[in-house]
Design a protein around this motif. Structure first.
Motif, PDB file in Angstrom:
ATOM      1  N   GLY A   1      11.136   0.958  10.198  1.00  0.00           N
ATOM      2  CA  GLY A   1      11.761  -0.360  10.063  1.00  0.00           C
ATOM      3  C   GLY A   1      13.173  -0.273   9.525  1.00  0.00           C
ATOM      4  N   ALA A   2      13.392   0.635   8.596  1.00  0.00           N
ATOM      5  CA  ALA A   2      14.735   0.806   8.024  1.00  0.00           C
ATOM      6  C   ALA A   2      15.736   1.273   9.081  1.00  0.00           C
ATOM      7  N   ALA A   3      15.260   1.988  10.087  1.00  0.00           N
ATOM      8  CA  ALA A   3      16.140   2.444  11.165  1.00  0.00           C
ATOM      9  C   ALA A   3      16.289   1.399  12.270  1.00  0.00           C
ATOM     10  N   VAL A   4      15.253   0.576  12.467  1.00  0.00           N
ATOM     11  CA  VAL A   4      15.266  -0.400  13.555  1.00  0.00           C
ATOM     12  C   VAL A   4      16.309  -1.489  13.335  1.00  0.00           C
ATOM     13  N   TYR A   5      16.316  -2.088  12.156  1.00  0.00           N
ATOM     14  CA  TYR A   5      17.208  -3.234  11.941  1.00  0.00           C
ATOM     15  C   TYR A   5      18.680  -2.914  12.158  1.00  0.00           C
ATOM     16  N   PRO A   6      19.202  -1.830  11.605  1.00  0.00           N
ATOM     17  CA  PRO A   6      20.618  -1.534  11.870  1.00  0.00           C
ATOM     18  C   PRO A   6      20.904  -1.295  13.356  1.00  0.00           C
ATOM     19  N   GLU A   7      19.988  -0.650  14.054  1.00  0.00           N
ATOM     20  CA  GLU A   7      20.207  -0.400  15.478  1.00  0.00           C
ATOM     21  C   GLU A   7      20.195  -1.698  16.266  1.00  0.00           C
ATOM     22  N   ILE A   8      19.194  -2.551  16.013  1.00  0.00           N
ATOM     23  CA  ILE A   8      19.094  -3.809  16.751  1.00  0.00           C
ATOM     24  C   ILE A   8      20.280  -4.714  16.452  1.00  0.00           C
ATOM     25  N   SER A   9      20.705  -4.770  15.202  1.00  0.00           N
ATOM     26  CA  SER A   9      21.808  -5.677  14.862  1.00  0.00           C
ATOM     27  C   SER A   9      23.135  -5.254  15.494  1.00  0.00           C
TER      28      SER A   9
ATOM     29  N   ASP B   1       0.843  -1.195   0.000  1.00  0.00           N
ATOM     30  CA  ASP B   1       0.000   0.000   0.000  1.00  0.00           C
ATOM     31  C   ASP B   1       0.883   1.252   0.000  1.00  0.00           C
ATOM     32  N   PRO B   2       0.677   2.177  -0.925  1.00  0.00           N
ATOM     33  CA  PRO B   2       1.527   3.377  -0.982  1.00  0.00           C
ATOM     34  C   PRO B   2       1.124   4.487  -0.003  1.00  0.00           C
ATOM     35  N   ALA B   3       0.190   4.216   0.889  1.00  0.00           N
ATOM     36  CA  ALA B   3      -0.307   5.237   1.816  1.00  0.00           C
ATOM     37  C   ALA B   3       0.802   5.717   2.767  1.00  0.00           C
ATOM     38  N   PRO B   4       0.618   6.906   3.343  1.00  0.00           N
ATOM     39  CA  PRO B   4       1.614   7.461   4.273  1.00  0.00           C
ATOM     40  C   PRO B   4       1.936   6.546   5.454  1.00  0.00           C
ATOM     41  N   LEU B   5       0.933   5.844   6.005  1.00  0.00           N
ATOM     42  CA  LEU B   5       1.211   4.951   7.135  1.00  0.00           C
ATOM     43  C   LEU B   5       2.179   3.841   6.747  1.00  0.00           C
ATOM     44  N   THR B   6       2.052   3.318   5.545  1.00  0.00           N
ATOM     45  CA  THR B   6       2.962   2.271   5.079  1.00  0.00           C
ATOM     46  C   THR B   6       4.369   2.826   4.955  1.00  0.00           C
ATOM     47  N   ARG B   7       4.493   4.011   4.401  1.00  0.00           N
ATOM     48  CA  ARG B   7       5.813   4.630   4.257  1.00  0.00           C
ATOM     49  C   ARG B   7       6.439   4.884   5.636  1.00  0.00           C
ATOM     50  N   GLU B   8       5.631   5.317   6.604  1.00  0.00           N
ATOM     51  CA  GLU B   8       6.137   5.530   7.960  1.00  0.00           C
ATOM     52  C   GLU B   8       6.628   4.212   8.562  1.00  0.00           C
ATOM     53  N   PHE B   9       5.855   3.156   8.383  1.00  0.00           N
ATOM     54  CA  PHE B   9       6.215   1.840   8.897  1.00  0.00           C
ATOM     55  C   PHE B   9       7.554   1.385   8.315  1.00  0.00           C
TER      56      PHE B   9
END
Length: 165
Positions: free
Chosen positions: A30-38, A18-26
């Motif tokens: 997510g793009a920031a979470v994985y590098p931090e967690i790893s 879905d191209p909606a703003p909520l999807t882009r926010e998610f």
């Protein structure tokens, strides 16, 4: 020494495509979470599809992590256009490092937004279990343990952070 597996699962309110703003926010968080967690102490690795395409879960090559699987209660789509879920499978040295990674930093911020993105299903959203050093947990392991946790509660082979901390 055994390692701790962590499987998380949530049903999204919208398809990943879905191209909606909520999807882009998610995706943005997510793009920031994985590098931090790893980079967290105690982190050993997580399941990643070989091709790394976002939104392609079913039918992807997950290597030693096995074929992608979901709990029985997931009733939404299974194609790249209709899939509406978020799932992770990771390995840790123990419960405290995993807990600290999940409940601090960018992931904690993401958790504060979970009701914007995820449906409230009444099912558990995570499960933990111990795995031998020479084993890689599979998606099916995570699903079966999450379903057991939902149906029967915590047990030595399927438990939550609350049960061990």
């Amino acid at each position: 020494m055994p390692r701790l597996a962590l499987y998380t699962f949530g049903v999204l309110k919208f398809p990943l495509a879905d191209p909606a703003p909520l999807t882009r926010e998610f995706y943005g968080i997510g793009a920031a979470v994985y590098p931090e967690i790893s980079g967290q102490p105690g982190y050993l690795g997580h399941a990643e599809a070989a091709d790394g395409r976002q939104g392609v879960l079913f039918g992807a090559d997950w290597g030693a992590w096995g074929e992608f699987a979901v709990p029985d209660w997931y009733g939404k789509g299974r194609t790249p256009e209709t899939t509406a879920l978020a799932a992770t499978l990771s390995l840790w040295t123990g419960p405290r490092p995993a807990f600290d990674a999940v409940y601090t930093g960018v992931h904690r911020e993401a958790l504060s937004r979970r009701y914007d993105w995820f449906e409230r299903t009444g099912h558990p959203t995570h499960v933990l279990w111990w795995v031998p050093d020479d084993a890689t947990p599979t998606w099916q392991d995570g699903v079966s343990r999450l379903e057991h946790l939902h149906a029967h509660g915590a047990a030595p082979h399927a438990f939550t952070f609350q049960d061990v901390l």
